[in-house]
Motif scaffolding. Structure first.
Motif, PDB file in Angstrom:
ATOM      1  N   ARG A   1       0.843  -1.185   0.000  1.00 16.36           N
ATOM      2  CA  ARG A   1       0.000   0.000   0.000  1.00 16.36           C
ATOM      3  C   ARG A   1       0.884   1.242   0.000  1.00 16.36           C
ATOM      4  O   ARG A   1       1.894   1.297   0.693  1.00 16.36           O
ATOM      5  CB  ARG A   1      -0.885  -0.037   1.247  1.00 16.36           C
ATOM      6  CG  ARG A   1      -1.399   1.294   1.688  1.00 16.36           C
ATOM      7  CD  ARG A   1      -2.580   1.200   2.626  1.00 16.36           C
ATOM      8  NE  ARG A   1      -2.997   2.584   2.903  1.00 16.36           N
ATOM      9  CZ  ARG A   1      -3.650   3.351   2.034  1.00 16.36           C
ATOM     10  NH1 ARG A   1      -4.002   2.873   0.870  1.00 16.36           N
ATOM     11  NH2 ARG A   1      -3.958   4.602   2.328  1.00 16.36           N
ATOM     12  N   GLY A   2       0.474   2.244  -0.784  1.00 15.19           N
ATOM     13  CA  GLY A   2       1.082   3.566  -0.686  1.00 15.19           C
ATOM     14  C   GLY A   2       0.376   4.298   0.436  1.00 15.19           C
ATOM     15  O   GLY A   2      -0.801   4.624   0.300  1.00 15.19           O
ATOM     16  N   PRO A   3       1.043   4.522   1.561  1.00 11.91           N
ATOM     17  CA  PRO A   3       0.327   5.042   2.732  1.00 11.91           C
ATOM     18  C   PRO A   3      -0.170   6.472   2.517  1.00 11.91           C
ATOM     19  O   PRO A   3       0.339   7.202   1.673  1.00 11.91           O
ATOM     20  CB  PRO A   3       1.375   5.000   3.838  1.00 11.91           C
ATOM     21  CG  PRO A   3       2.684   5.084   3.137  1.00 11.91           C
ATOM     22  CD  PRO A   3       2.488   4.382   1.819  1.00 11.91           C
ATOM     23  N   SER A   4      -1.172   6.849   3.287  1.00 16.43           N
ATOM     24  CA  SER A   4      -1.751   8.187   3.171  1.00 16.43           C
ATOM     25  C   SER A   4      -1.859   8.811   4.557  1.00 16.43           C
ATOM     26  O   SER A   4      -1.873   8.097   5.560  1.00 16.43           O
ATOM     27  CB  SER A   4      -3.145   8.093   2.537  1.00 16.43           C
ATOM     28  OG  SER A   4      -3.947   7.239   3.324  1.00 16.43           O
ATOM     29  N   SER A   5      -1.926  10.131   4.583  1.00 12.68           N
ATOM     30  CA  SER A   5      -2.030  10.816   5.875  1.00 12.68           C
ATOM     31  C   SER A   5      -3.448  10.726   6.402  1.00 12.68           C
ATOM     32  O   SER A   5      -3.689  10.607   7.594  1.00 12.68           O
ATOM     33  CB  SER A   5      -1.616  12.277   5.731  1.00 12.68           C
ATOM     34  OG  SER A   5      -2.407  12.895   4.755  1.00 12.68           O
ATOM     35  N   GLU A   6      -4.414  10.784   5.487  1.00 15.51           N
ATOM     36  CA  GLU A   6      -5.793  10.627   5.891  1.00 15.51           C
ATOM     37  C   GLU A   6      -6.001   9.182   6.355  1.00 15.51           C
ATOM     38  O   GLU A   6      -5.196   8.307   6.076  1.00 15.51           O
ATOM     39  CB  GLU A   6      -6.759  10.903   4.719  1.00 15.51           C
ATOM     40  CG  GLU A   6      -6.497  12.177   3.962  1.00 15.51           C
ATOM     41  CD  GLU A   6      -5.449  11.995   2.868  1.00 15.51           C
ATOM     42  OE1 GLU A   6      -5.089  10.853   2.561  1.00 15.51           O
ATOM     43  OE2 GLU A   6      -5.001  13.021   2.334  1.00 15.51           O
ATOM     44  N   SER A   7      -7.111   8.965   7.001  1.00 18.91           N
ATOM     45  CA  SER A   7      -7.468   7.594   7.363  1.00 18.91           C
ATOM     46  C   SER A   7      -7.625   6.777   6.082  1.00 18.91           C
ATOM     47  O   SER A   7      -7.946   7.313   5.020  1.00 18.91           O
ATOM     48  CB  SER A   7      -8.793   7.599   8.120  1.00 18.91           C
ATOM     49  OG  SER A   7      -9.259   6.280   8.297  1.00 18.91           O
ATOM     50  N   MET A   8      -7.394   5.478   6.180  1.00 21.16           N
ATOM     51  CA  MET A   8      -7.681   4.613   5.038  1.00 21.16           C
ATOM     52  C   MET A   8      -9.197   4.527   4.861  1.00 21.16           C
ATOM     53  O   MET A   8      -9.957   4.799   5.775  1.00 21.16           O
ATOM     54  CB  MET A   8      -7.106   3.219   5.288  1.00 21.16           C
ATOM     55  CG  MET A   8      -5.599   3.183   5.114  1.00 21.16           C
ATOM     56  SD  MET A   8      -4.817   1.664   5.746  1.00 21.16           S
ATOM     57  CE  MET A   8      -5.584   0.400   4.755  1.00 21.16           C
ATOM     58  N   HIS A   9      -9.638   4.177   3.628  1.00 19.21           N
ATOM     59  CA  HIS A   9     -11.071   4.031   3.408  1.00 19.21           C
ATOM     60  C   HIS A   9     -11.417   2.579   3.102  1.00 19.21           C
ATOM     61  O   HIS A   9     -10.519   1.719   3.021  1.00 19.21           O
ATOM     62  CB  HIS A   9     -11.573   5.015   2.349  1.00 19.21           C
ATOM     63  CG  HIS A   9     -10.967   4.841   0.987  1.00 19.21           C
ATOM     64  ND1 HIS A   9     -10.987   3.656   0.306  1.00 19.21           N
ATOM     65  CD2 HIS A   9     -10.330   5.722   0.166  1.00 19.21           C
ATOM     66  CE1 HIS A   9     -10.411   3.804  -0.869  1.00 19.21           C
ATOM     67  NE2 HIS A   9      -9.982   5.048  -0.979  1.00 19.21           N
ATOM     68  N   LEU A  10     -12.682   2.321   2.934  1.00 19.88           N
ATOM     69  CA  LEU A  10     -13.152   0.945   2.725  1.00 19.88           C
ATOM     70  C   LEU A  10     -12.459   0.238   1.564  1.00 19.88           C
ATOM     71  O   LEU A  10     -12.110  -0.934   1.664  1.00 19.88           O
ATOM     72  CB  LEU A  10     -14.665   0.954   2.446  1.00 19.88           C
ATOM     73  CG  LEU A  10     -15.586   1.059   3.656  1.00 19.88           C
ATOM     74  CD1 LEU A  10     -17.045   1.070   3.162  1.00 19.88           C
ATOM     75  CD2 LEU A  10     -15.364  -0.112   4.616  1.00 19.88           C
TER      76      LEU A  10
END
Lengths: 407, 407
Positions: free
Chosen positions: B98-107
């Protein structure tokens, strides 16, 4: 009034009449070798002049190395900045490197290391030495394991130059990058700042070159920034001075261009000319032609035979003509090599005058060179024989080198 | 008789009439979304058919996951090879990332991880999970430190999917590559095998893209080869199965092309279709548009409101028309999402039939979806709240996962 930055990042390709000088090829159009004055103009670097040498001597209290006095280290970028720092009691560090080889190293390979060792003694500063076994495995299609072995083997010759074990860190890219997260992180920071267009312009890469080649220049650039070595510099932004042969300049032009964009000082450079092949000054000494080079594991007899047999002569066809017309020091390899390795300035002048006047014959110059090189190589071999695997490991452990950032 | 390899390495660009699907863009030309049958043909992969599912069930004794039964994981490469190995008692491992994100992950982000967790339970095999924070820092121009933080943050959501801590290794590229020499060495081996021309063909890179982008695909390819993780696989050549959304296929087409050249088996792949945005099936759910997604930290109320407000309806303009003409499940997002998260097959068929016949209204479908998602997300949040930094560190330590290579 803004200063205009005239440093050239991308090199125009050498014209038909110009010498070819890049990290993989050195080829002159003239018997007397590379035209270094022209190269300074083409690369946009500065000549090492008397003013710089005077300042060096005044600040350090040391007579400049004979390679500086004789114009063997002939060009630089921002060495004045490094001297300013030294004057203000601010720290800097030395960085140089080598693409390791399976064959023994030769005399030409020693130049940057002998010079760095001298600079380390004069300035008492940390030295990092990068062994680009990744580069070698890419360009020569070598097994990773074999390339790493070459690094360890070459490290012994480098250590034998006399580096201070307390202040010197030597590393293999293939081993160290996987043992130092800061290194990979800086590679990414640098890779973000340079486009394919730029590496094509600087290094001549093409569309069918492997990604490995395109990715490599940032790997050679990373050690020019002190944050690559947190275990040495502990987060301090420390200026870097890079002694290298002028063919390595493209890597560091790129590093200098990137430096301000990643918040670091531009590395300073000090460039040497090439150590010519026995066969003549048109190209540099090459490890792949054993007759073009004196290797660090050659015997006294091999040294004598190679020089007597292969050293290109600047003399005349017969003794009589030589006595009348004199020899040409500019192309005579024995004289050119003596400029590198005969430290006695007066004796060098005597030889030059005598040869030019025809009083000294090529055979006599060769004899003088053999008498200089045989003990030099023997002493290197003696020192190298004492470098155990254990000693190499000591130099290659990432560690605190006692560096303290002064204000 | 030689078998002809018809797998396509380089993808022809999508024609004007074709869906755009690459690691950075997913855009369909039709309201019903991506034409996955066409994509299988264009990519040269294989459809997951009844024969494969029957074989799966026969070998494992487990009913295929409802995402397999419903064609949500719809395409594969060489899954038969992995089943052959399982049949012969030979080991394999799972790799996803996964390419991580600052926002929460989504479904949508959960799909590959929930599926991997299920596969790990069925096959009892090691799982490696790559967090490509280097990729994110390159494409989004993020600070290295911020990208690493995102990896740690996202790791908690991944762990909350229920991975076995004894058999799962999660890593941040920016941290781990500098802690694992085998990783960098494999990056070099892979980078040597792929040219700029090839990455341009596969990923659409251009001349003015930074070297960082050009260098990245081999970094994502490396974990597909077991020698990248000597601490897990101890030198054994172990086959790899990669569950991923179909947009990641280009990376692994490249990995499969390179595999035999570096002496490793080709990684097998199992591809999912995209989890559609609330607004409709033309594109996938995106973290950058908060109204297009249900995030894993959304409250029950947010879930309810977003679905009621934004979920694209396949229903008719009025209740009367809907009762007469019926709804369109193909474009209705509530139904599409229920296909993912409502495990009860019979109920799903009821809803599909009822909606198509006009007996069930969009509002009722939405209600059903809300009732499925609220507890699912709440349960996830409950599990995640128990994942301490200490637990994350346990998953991220390079370590022996008890793997034993069987004959």
């Amino acid at each position: 009034m803004a200063l205009i930055e005239i440093e050239k990042l991308s090199l125009e390709p050498a014209g038909d009449e110009e010498d070819v000088v890049d990290p993989w090829n050195v080829q002159s159009k003239n018997d007397a070798g590379i035209d270094y004055e022209k190269l300074i103009k083409r690369f946009g670097s500065s000549k090492i002049d008397d003013e710089l040498l005077t300042r060096f001597e005044k600040l350090t209290g040391k007579k400049p190395h004979h390679w500086l006095r004789r114009g063997i280290f002939f060009s630089h970028r921002d060495v004045h900045v490094i001297l300013n720092m030294y004057e203000q009691g601010k720290p800097f560090y030395l960085y140089t490197g080598r693409g390791p080889s399976s064959e023994s190293m030769h005399l030409g390979h020693l130049i940057p290391f002998m010079f760095c060792k001298w600079l380390q003694d004069v300035f008492n500063v940390p030295q990092v030495i990068q062994l680009t076994d990744d580069e070698k495995s890419i360009w020569k299609d070598l097994k990773i394991e074999d390339a790493i072995k070459m690094s360890y083997n070459n490290a012994k010759d480098i250590i034998a130059c006399g580096f201070n074990p307390e202040k010197t860190f030597i590393f293999s890219d293939l081993e160290h990058i996987g043992n130092n997260p800061a290194f990979y992180q800086n590679m990414i920071r640098i890779q973000r700042c340079v486009t394919f267009n730029q590496v094509r312009g600087i290094f001549g890469f093409g569309d069918s070159d492997p990604v490995a080649k395109i990715s490599f220049p940032p790997t050679q650039a990373a050690p020019a920034f002190s944050s690559t070595f947190p275990f040495i510099f502990k987060g301090a932004k420390v200026n870097c001075l890079i002694p290298c042969a002028i063919d390595q300049d493209p890597y560091f032009r790129m590093s200098r261009d990137i430096a301000p964009r990643i918040g670091f000082p531009k590395p300073a450079l000090i460039h040497s000319c090439f150590f010519p092949a026995l066969q003549g000054s048109k190209t540099k000494m090459s490890a792949s032609d054993s007759n073009s080079a004196i290797f660090l594991n050659d015997t006294p007899k091999q040294i004598k035979n190679k020089i007597n047999k292969h050293a290109f002569s600047g003399g005349q066809a017969t003794v009589e003509e030589h006595r009348t017309l004199g020899g040409n020091c500019e192309v005579d390899i024995s004289y050119q090599w003596l400029r590198f390795f005969l430290e006695d300035d007066e004796r060098l002048v005597e030889l030059e005058k005598g040869y030019t006047a025809g009083e000294i014959l090529t055979g006599e110059l060769k004899k003088e060179l053999i008498e200089v090189l045989q003990p030099l190589v023997a002493a290197h071999q003696e020192r190298r024989s004492k470098i155990t695997d254990e000693v190499v490991k000591q130099f290659m452990v990432p560690r605190d080198l006692g560096f303290i950032a002064k204000k």
